[in-house]
Design an enzyme around this catalytic site. Structure first.
Site, mmCIF file in Angstrom:
data_model
loop_
_atom_site.group_PDB
_atom_site.id
_atom_site.type_symbol
_atom_site.label_atom_id
_atom_site.label_comp_id
_atom_site.label_asym_id
_atom_site.label_seq_id
_atom_site.Cartn_x
_atom_site.Cartn_y
_atom_site.Cartn_z
ATOM 1 N N HIS A 17 11.644 -31.330 4.896
ATOM 2 C CA HIS A 17 11.868 -31.352 3.442
ATOM 3 C C HIS A 17 13.301 -31.801 3.131
ATOM 4 O O HIS A 17 13.524 -32.616 2.239
ATOM 5 C CB HIS A 17 11.685 -29.950 2.851
ATOM 6 C CG HIS A 17 10.275 -29.450 2.817
ATOM 7 N ND1 HIS A 17 9.912 -28.214 3.287
ATOM 8 C CD2 HIS A 17 9.135 -30.010 2.340
ATOM 9 C CE1 HIS A 17 8.613 -28.036 3.098
ATOM 10 N NE2 HIS A 17 8.110 -29.108 2.539
ATOM 11 N N LYS A 41 -3.239 -23.126 -1.762
ATOM 12 C CA LYS A 41 -2.559 -22.442 -0.654
ATOM 13 C C LYS A 41 -2.177 -21.030 -1.082
ATOM 14 O O LYS A 41 -1.858 -20.798 -2.243
ATOM 15 C CB LYS A 41 -1.274 -23.188 -0.252
ATOM 16 C CG LYS A 41 -1.482 -24.584 0.287
ATOM 17 C CD LYS A 41 -0.128 -25.217 0.577
ATOM 18 C CE LYS A 41 -0.273 -26.663 1.052
ATOM 19 N NZ LYS A 41 1.054 -27.342 1.118
ATOM 20 N N ARG A 90 4.525 -38.071 6.354
ATOM 21 C CA ARG A 90 4.624 -38.009 7.821
ATOM 22 C C ARG A 90 3.555 -38.857 8.472
ATOM 23 O O ARG A 90 3.659 -39.239 9.626
ATOM 24 C CB ARG A 90 4.466 -36.556 8.298
ATOM 25 C CG ARG A 90 5.656 -35.667 8.001
ATOM 26 C CD ARG A 90 5.291 -34.216 8.069
ATOM 27 N NE ARG A 90 4.272 -33.914 7.086
ATOM 28 C CZ ARG A 90 3.911 -32.670 6.723
ATOM 29 N NH1 ARG A 90 4.496 -31.641 7.284
ATOM 30 N NH2 ARG A 90 2.979 -32.488 5.819
ATOM 31 N N SER A 127 5.354 -26.779 7.000
ATOM 32 C CA SER A 127 5.553 -25.358 6.674
ATOM 33 C C SER A 127 4.435 -24.497 7.266
ATOM 34 O O SER A 127 4.690 -23.402 7.775
ATOM 35 C CB SER A 127 5.598 -25.162 5.163
ATOM 36 O OG SER A 127 6.679 -25.845 4.605
HETATM 37 O O1 PNS Z 1 4.130 -28.830 -0.797
HETATM 38 P P1 PNS Z 1 2.787 -29.039 -1.424
HETATM 39 O O2 PNS Z 1 1.966 -27.748 -1.383
HETATM 40 O O3 PNS Z 1 2.046 -30.206 -0.848
HETATM 41 O O4 PNS Z 1 3.058 -29.402 -2.959
HETATM 42 C C1 PNS Z 1 2.003 -29.534 -3.876
HETATM 43 C C2 PNS Z 1 2.508 -29.157 -5.274
HETATM 44 C C3 PNS Z 1 3.017 -27.737 -5.288
HETATM 45 C C4 PNS Z 1 3.632 -30.109 -5.658
HETATM 46 C C5 PNS Z 1 1.310 -29.306 -6.272
HETATM 47 O O5 PNS Z 1 0.292 -28.402 -5.933
HETATM 48 C C6 PNS Z 1 1.749 -29.080 -7.729
HETATM 49 O O6 PNS Z 1 2.234 -29.992 -8.350
HETATM 50 N N1 PNS Z 1 1.587 -27.833 -8.235
HETATM 51 C C7 PNS Z 1 1.950 -27.481 -9.604
HETATM 52 C C8 PNS Z 1 0.702 -27.399 -10.506
HETATM 53 C C9 PNS Z 1 0.214 -28.809 -10.839
HETATM 54 O O7 PNS Z 1 0.862 -29.559 -11.530
HETATM 55 N N2 PNS Z 1 -0.963 -29.143 -10.309
HETATM 56 C C10 PNS Z 1 -1.550 -30.468 -10.477
HETATM 57 C C11 PNS Z 1 -0.974 -31.410 -9.455
HETATM 58 S S1 PNS Z 1 -1.478 -33.085 -9.720
#
Ligand code: PNS
Length: 162
Positions: A17, A41, A90, A127
């Protein structure tokens, strides 16, 4: 002034990250690291703990700040006036997961997503794997910024009540 948002769960932040945040900062004047909730998650660390660990990890980086994302990322992007979202890749699996989110964020907020290729030496760090290695007693100290390994071990012992 160009602003990029690096969003993610950061549960916990890893060296991968950090590499992506540095690369984002090389392209944008300001980088906001957004600590968000991924509804697919179940987080080990509380949002407060994740924000604190990321703040510590980026404290030496000029032009980088950290903020929790309380709801929809698209709303957060508008609030901070983001010009782009930056995410690291990645490999192909990351792209497959990221593409629908990039399209949805563009649909909702009209913000482009820029994908950066991270350091291949860090491509094995995720993670989820970091938590799994720690859960079974493996060493994670060389996979995460200073202080993060202790916080993960503590949370795995059931002590993350932040
Ligand atoms: O590290 P991650 O889990 O791949 O990140 C994903 C994350 C947290 C960026 C995504 O789930 C997110 O944007 N969550 C906030 C809620 C939201 O906007 N959901 C719609 C995403 S298009």
């Amino acid at each position: 002034m160009t602003i990029a948002v690096c969003p993610g769960s950061f549960d916990p932040i890893t060296l991968g990250h950090l590499d992506v945040v540095r690369r984002a900062r090389s392209m944008f004047d300001e980088v906001v690291v957004g600590i968000a909730t991924n509804s697919s998650k179940s987080a080990l660390l509380s949002v407060d703990t994740r924000v604190a660990l990321v703040r510590d990890a980026v404290s030496g980086l000029d032009g980088v700040r950290v903020a929790p994302v309380d709801g929809l990322l698209a709303d957060f992007l508008r609030e901070v006036g983001a010009n782009a979202v930056v995410k690291g890749l990645r490999g192909g699996a990351d792209f497959d997961a990221e593409l629908p989110m990039a399209l949805m964020n563009r649909h909702l907020a009209d913000v482009e997503t820029v994908f950066v290729v991270g350091d291949p030496a860090l491509a094995h760090i995720a993670s989820s794997l970091v938590k799994d290695v720690a859960r079974y007693g493996g060493t994670i100290d060389d996979l995460v910024p200073a202080g993060v390994a202790d916080a993960v071990r503590e949370a795995l012992r059931g002590k993350d009540d932040a």
